[in-house]
Design a protein around this motif. Structure first.
Motif, PDB file in Angstrom:
ATOM      1  N   HIS A  14     -10.763   5.772  -6.749  1.00 51.80           N
ATOM      2  CA  HIS A  14     -12.340   6.031  -7.436  1.00 51.80           C
ATOM      3  C   HIS A  14     -12.356   7.548  -7.702  1.00 51.80           C
ATOM      4  O   HIS A  14     -12.414   8.317  -6.579  1.00 51.80           O
ATOM      5  CB  HIS A  14     -13.075   5.452  -6.469  1.00 51.80           C
ATOM      6  CG  HIS A  14     -14.760   5.611  -7.118  1.00 51.80           C
ATOM      7  ND1 HIS A  14     -15.103   4.740  -7.973  1.00 51.80           N
ATOM      8  CD2 HIS A  14     -15.487   6.545  -6.689  1.00 51.80           C
ATOM      9  CE1 HIS A  14     -16.283   5.457  -8.192  1.00 51.80           C
ATOM     10  NE2 HIS A  14     -16.691   6.415  -7.452  1.00 51.80           N
TER      11      HIS A  14
ATOM     12  N   GLY B  71      -4.336  -0.984  -7.422  1.00 54.00           N
ATOM     13  CA  GLY B  71      -4.971  -1.102  -6.183  1.00 54.00           C
ATOM     14  C   GLY B  71      -4.216  -1.091  -4.890  1.00 54.00           C
ATOM     15  O   GLY B  71      -4.821  -0.701  -3.793  1.00 54.00           O
TER      16      GLY B  71
ATOM     17  N   ALA C  41       0.761  -1.027  -0.051  1.00 57.38           N
ATOM     18  CA  ALA C  41       0.006  -0.176  -0.012  1.00 57.38           C
ATOM     19  C   ALA C  41       0.932   1.122   0.081  1.00 57.38           C
ATOM     20  O   ALA C  41       1.937   1.378   0.818  1.00 57.38           O
ATOM     21  CB  ALA C  41      -0.967   0.009   1.132  1.00 57.38           C
TER      22      ALA C  41
ATOM     23  N   ARG D 189       0.869  -2.058  -8.935  1.00 51.33           N
ATOM     24  CA  ARG D 189      -0.698  -2.525  -8.864  1.00 51.33           C
ATOM     25  C   ARG D 189      -1.418  -1.322  -8.690  1.00 51.33           C
ATOM     26  O   ARG D 189      -1.294  -0.612  -7.536  1.00 51.33           O
ATOM     27  CB  ARG D 189      -1.130  -3.541  -7.850  1.00 51.33           C
ATOM     28  CG  ARG D 189      -0.551  -4.830  -8.191  1.00 51.33           C
ATOM     29  CD  ARG D 189      -1.031  -5.884  -6.985  1.00 51.33           C
ATOM     30  NE  ARG D 189      -0.549  -5.486  -5.631  1.00 51.33           N
ATOM     31  CZ  ARG D 189      -1.408  -5.164  -4.834  1.00 51.33           C
ATOM     32  NH1 ARG D 189      -2.551  -5.058  -5.093  1.00 51.33           N
ATOM     33  NH2 ARG D 189      -0.696  -4.685  -3.324  1.00 51.33           N
TER      34      ARG D 189
ATOM     35  N   HIS E 165      -2.452   1.807  -4.861  1.00 49.19           N
ATOM     36  CA  HIS E 165      -2.280   3.225  -4.499  1.00 49.19           C
ATOM     37  C   HIS E 165      -3.715   3.635  -3.788  1.00 49.19           C
ATOM     38  O   HIS E 165      -4.598   3.378  -4.116  1.00 49.19           O
ATOM     39  CB  HIS E 165      -2.436   4.003  -5.972  1.00 49.19           C
ATOM     40  CG  HIS E 165      -1.910   5.370  -5.935  1.00 49.19           C
ATOM     41  ND1 HIS E 165      -1.412   5.907  -6.871  1.00 49.19           N
ATOM     42  CD2 HIS E 165      -1.916   6.295  -5.015  1.00 49.19           C
ATOM     43  CE1 HIS E 165      -0.963   7.134  -6.593  1.00 49.19           C
ATOM     44  NE2 HIS E 165      -1.496   7.451  -5.478  1.00 49.19           N
ATOM     45  N   ARG E 166      -3.386   4.201  -2.457  1.00 49.50           N
ATOM     46  CA  ARG E 166      -4.615   4.168  -1.618  1.00 49.50           C
ATOM     47  C   ARG E 166      -4.543   5.967  -1.134  1.00 49.50           C
ATOM     48  O   ARG E 166      -4.128   6.258  -0.278  1.00 49.50           O
ATOM     49  CB  ARG E 166      -4.169   3.391  -0.224  1.00 49.50           C
ATOM     50  CG  ARG E 166      -3.851   2.103  -0.579  1.00 49.50           C
ATOM     51  CD  ARG E 166      -5.193   1.244  -0.849  1.00 49.50           C
ATOM     52  NE  ARG E 166      -6.145   1.366   0.055  1.00 49.50           N
ATOM     53  CZ  ARG E 166      -6.152   0.515   1.476  1.00 49.50           C
ATOM     54  NH1 ARG E 166      -5.441  -0.356   1.360  1.00 49.50           N
ATOM     55  NH2 ARG E 166      -7.318   0.641   2.167  1.00 49.50           N
TER      56      ARG E 166
ATOM     57  N   ASP F 112      -7.099  -2.958  -1.997  1.00 49.30           N
ATOM     58  CA  ASP F 112      -6.776  -3.511  -3.271  1.00 49.30           C
ATOM     59  C   ASP F 112      -7.897  -2.955  -4.273  1.00 49.30           C
ATOM     60  O   ASP F 112      -8.183  -3.325  -5.718  1.00 49.30           O
ATOM     61  CB  ASP F 112      -7.142  -5.152  -3.481  1.00 49.30           C
ATOM     62  CG  ASP F 112      -6.097  -5.911  -2.566  1.00 49.30           C
ATOM     63  OD1 ASP F 112      -5.030  -5.421  -2.718  1.00 49.30           O
ATOM     64  OD2 ASP F 112      -6.452  -6.906  -1.976  1.00 49.30           O
ATOM     65  N   GLU F 113      -8.790  -2.183  -3.849  1.00 49.97           N
ATOM     66  CA  GLU F 113      -9.643  -1.200  -4.849  1.00 49.97           C
ATOM     67  C   GLU F 113      -8.973  -0.327  -5.452  1.00 49.97           C
ATOM     68  O   GLU F 113      -8.296   0.705  -4.982  1.00 49.97           O
ATOM     69  CB  GLU F 113     -10.718  -0.826  -3.919  1.00 49.97           C
ATOM     70  CG  GLU F 113     -11.899  -0.028  -5.069  1.00 49.97           C
ATOM     71  CD  GLU F 113     -13.141   0.636  -4.143  1.00 49.97           C
ATOM     72  OE1 GLU F 113     -13.973  -0.196  -4.039  1.00 49.97           O
ATOM     73  OE2 GLU F 113     -12.960   1.758  -3.904  1.00 49.97           O
ATOM     74  N   GLU F 114      -9.176  -0.138  -6.737  1.00 51.95           N
ATOM     75  CA  GLU F 114      -8.515   1.012  -7.591  1.00 51.95           C
ATOM     76  C   GLU F 114      -8.846   2.417  -7.171  1.00 51.95           C
ATOM     77  O   GLU F 114     -10.260   2.443  -6.774  1.00 51.95           O
ATOM     78  CB  GLU F 114      -8.646   0.760  -8.953  1.00 51.95           C
ATOM     79  CG  GLU F 114      -7.833  -0.477  -9.326  1.00 51.95           C
ATOM     80  CD  GLU F 114      -7.687  -0.517 -11.109  1.00 51.95           C
ATOM     81  OE1 GLU F 114      -8.035   0.666 -11.805  1.00 51.95           O
ATOM     82  OE2 GLU F 114      -7.501  -1.622 -11.413  1.00 51.95           O
TER      83      GLU F 114
END
Length: 582
Positions: A352, A327, A299, A325, A329-330, A348-350
């Protein structure tokens, strides 16, 4: 009613955090020979790496704590004025272990901030300060410190050890004062307790799925800054995660050094402001990419300043080919008054992003529109709060706002501090906010912490839109300065990204005119660049631009953490103007 919250995170468990004062001893017993902290010094060639195991950290911090205890009593302040290094880590942990209130600060030679460090020292009145040998005289010259101790890797100049047992602080005892960066106002010392730290570390573990057996912290952030302190030092002390540190200057000079550490650390966890990701895109060379493998990065927190969708896209395009990845990038939200962390998206969510109608945003409505619309403003979601509550509130009525309405973000949780040092009206206004009696709807009346940030909830996701005190009002319309700054950057390729300040000055009536200060790579010989910026800002935002002024980097005020200080920029601009044209 707009609230973004989760259930409180459970207390310490097998994989969870423990109080930071107990952490080093616990990890020394469990994993004494494992490396706790590693610092890479790039000021020498070849770079020098030095490390402490958990057993060595426990030994050194306990020894220093007993020495500090002989010259300062419980509750007295101890300024930690040391650069990034093992001495800072040991000094910080020793101070809190001795029952002192640590005050992490930069040194007196920190460029452009001599007056600020003097003001902070006068405010907190430390009984002692831990410094480098070279800065002893400068700190003593402030006259604001009781005793100055130099840490040089030996015990020769330190007081004798105390043989008395060190009292274990209780959760509500003050651990440290975190002085805010002062991007919109004079810095103030946030009173952070041991309970606040333990709660926020538990929230970080929950939000980013961290475990000491699978993750390692990596940071170049200044350790006196809240994000650097917590993610680089305190999270490790509370959870047993190892940590790799480099000096901020090493990152600025060659950002590939940070990426090298990320590639070499298993399950790397790191945090940085948005500008750092752009800096990597611009400065990391193709030759550097050949040795990078970022598949193991768990992360990368993007926070501390507005997160730009274009930055996320550029970073993904540049470093996707070497395994980064999307996902990982937080985008996240936090502030020192909440220890550091408040909200982020699911693991793990890209990232938004949503395009909002810019005109509706200015009137306080978050309404989605087509992404390609010229009048759209794209915002990146910060997800939702973890282990705490965030409420969007109309600050004038103290009533919660409905979904889709912009208001001030109010926070409440075990990680939220209770006051500024010395209290006062400013402290009460920030930490003792209450909801209107007829608008609570089952929510706690208070206390809530007013963040000073504006935001909205759209489709269950939190979006931060700007700072309440930074808002520019022209002809009755609200304008977010970061929007004007982004336009100024795009209008002239010579304007340096992240080095633009837009603010309002009194127009002589009831509104304001816009001033833009920016750093340009080359001198604007014929004034055409200033005209281009003026035209772009006026055309895109419909505002009169009083002046576009290009300044050297050292003349654009910044906070100690590197953010543009808009209020200070405005003050400096007005101070330089003839009285008759203000």
């Amino acid at each position: 009613m707009t609230t973004v919250q989760t259930e409180p995170v459970a207390g310490p468990c097998e994989a969870g955090p423990v109080p930071m004062v107990a952490g080093p001893a616990m990890w020394a017993a469990e994993r004494g020979t494992s490396t706790a902290f590693t610092v890479t010094d790039h000021a020498v060639s070849p770079p020098h790496r030095s490390s402490l195991t958990w057993a060595e950290l426990e030994r050194d911090s306990d020894d220093l704590a007993r020495r500090l205890r002989t010259v300062a009593g419980p509750g007295e302040r101890c300024a930690i004025m040391l650069p990034t290094g093992l001495e800072f880590v040991v000094g910080m942990l020793a101070a809190v272990r001795a029952g002192l209130v640590a005050v992490p600060l930069f040194g007196p030679d920190h460029r452009g901030h001599a007056e600020r460090v003097r003001a902070v020292l006068e405010d907190c009145a430390p009984a002692l300060a831990l410094v480098t040998p070279d800065s002893v005289g400068a700190v003593e010259a402030t006259g604001a410190v009781g005793r100055v101790l130099a840490l040089d890797g030996t015990t020769d100049a330190l007081p004798a050890r105390s043989t008395a047992d060190l009292a274990t602080p209780v959760p509500d005892d003050v651990a440290y004062l975190q002085y805010t960066s002062g991007s919109t106002r004079t810095p103030a010392g946030v009173v952070v307790t041991h309970a606040n730290v333990a709660a926020n570390c538990a929230q970080l573990v929950e939000a980013y799925r961290l475990h000491r057996d699978t993750n390692r912290c990596v940071t170049w952030l200044p350790l006196f800054h809240d994000m650097g302190l917590v993610t680089g030092v305190l999270l490790s002390a509370c959870t047993g995660l190892g940590s790799d540190l480099i000096d901020p200057a090493a990152f600025v000079q060659r950002p590939a050094r940070w990426l090298d550490l990320l590639a070499g650390a298993p399950g790397a966890f790191a945090a940085a402001p948005n500008f750092a990701f752009d800096h990597c895109v611009r400065r990391v060379r193709d030759a550097d990419l050949e040795r990078l493998d970022l598949r193991g990065v768990a992360a990368l927190v993007n926070g501390s300043e507005p997160v730009r969708p274009a930055t996320i896209a550029r970073f993904a395009e540049r470093f996707g080919p070497v395994g980064f990845r999307p996902g990982a990038h937080r985008p996240s939200y936090g502030l020192a008054e909440a220890t550091v962390f408040v909200a982020t998206g699911p693991p793990d969510e890209e990232p938004h992003a949503v395009a909002f109608d810019a005109e509706r945003l200015r009137t306080g409505e978050a309404v989605a529109t087509a992404a390609g619309d010229d009048a759209a403003r794209a915002l990146v979601s910060c997800g939702s709060a973890v282990g705490q509550s965030v409420l969007v509130v109309d600050p004038a009525t103290r009533r919660p706002c409905p979904d889709g309405s912009v208001g001030e973000l109010w926070c409440r949780g075990p990680n939220v501090a209770g006051a500024y040092h010395r209290g006062g009206e400013r402290s009460r206004e920030t930490f003792e906010a209450t909801l209107a009696e007829d608008a609570r709807g089952g929510l706690p009346a208070g206390p809530w912490m007013r963040t000073g940030d504006l935001g909205a909830v759209h489709d269950g996701r939190l979006f931060v839109t700007g700072r309440l005190k930074d808002m520019i009002i022209v002809d009755g319309r609200n304008h977010y300065p970061q929007d004007l700054e982004a336009t100024a950057e795009s209008a002239d390729p010579e304007v340096r990204q992240g080095l633009v300040a837009a603010f309002g000055v009194d127009d002589g009536g009831d509104g304001e005119q816009v001033v833009v200060l920016a750093v340009r790579r080359h001198h604007d010989e014929d004034g055409s660049a200033a005209k281009a910026v003026r035209r772009a800002v006026s055309a895109q935002h419909g505002v009169p631009v009083r002046e576009v002024r290009f300044v050297p980097p050292h003349e654009l005020p910044r906070t100690s953490s590197g953010k543009i200080a808009r209020a200070a920029s405005r003050q400096a601009y007005l101070a330089a103007e003839p009285a008759g044209v203000r």
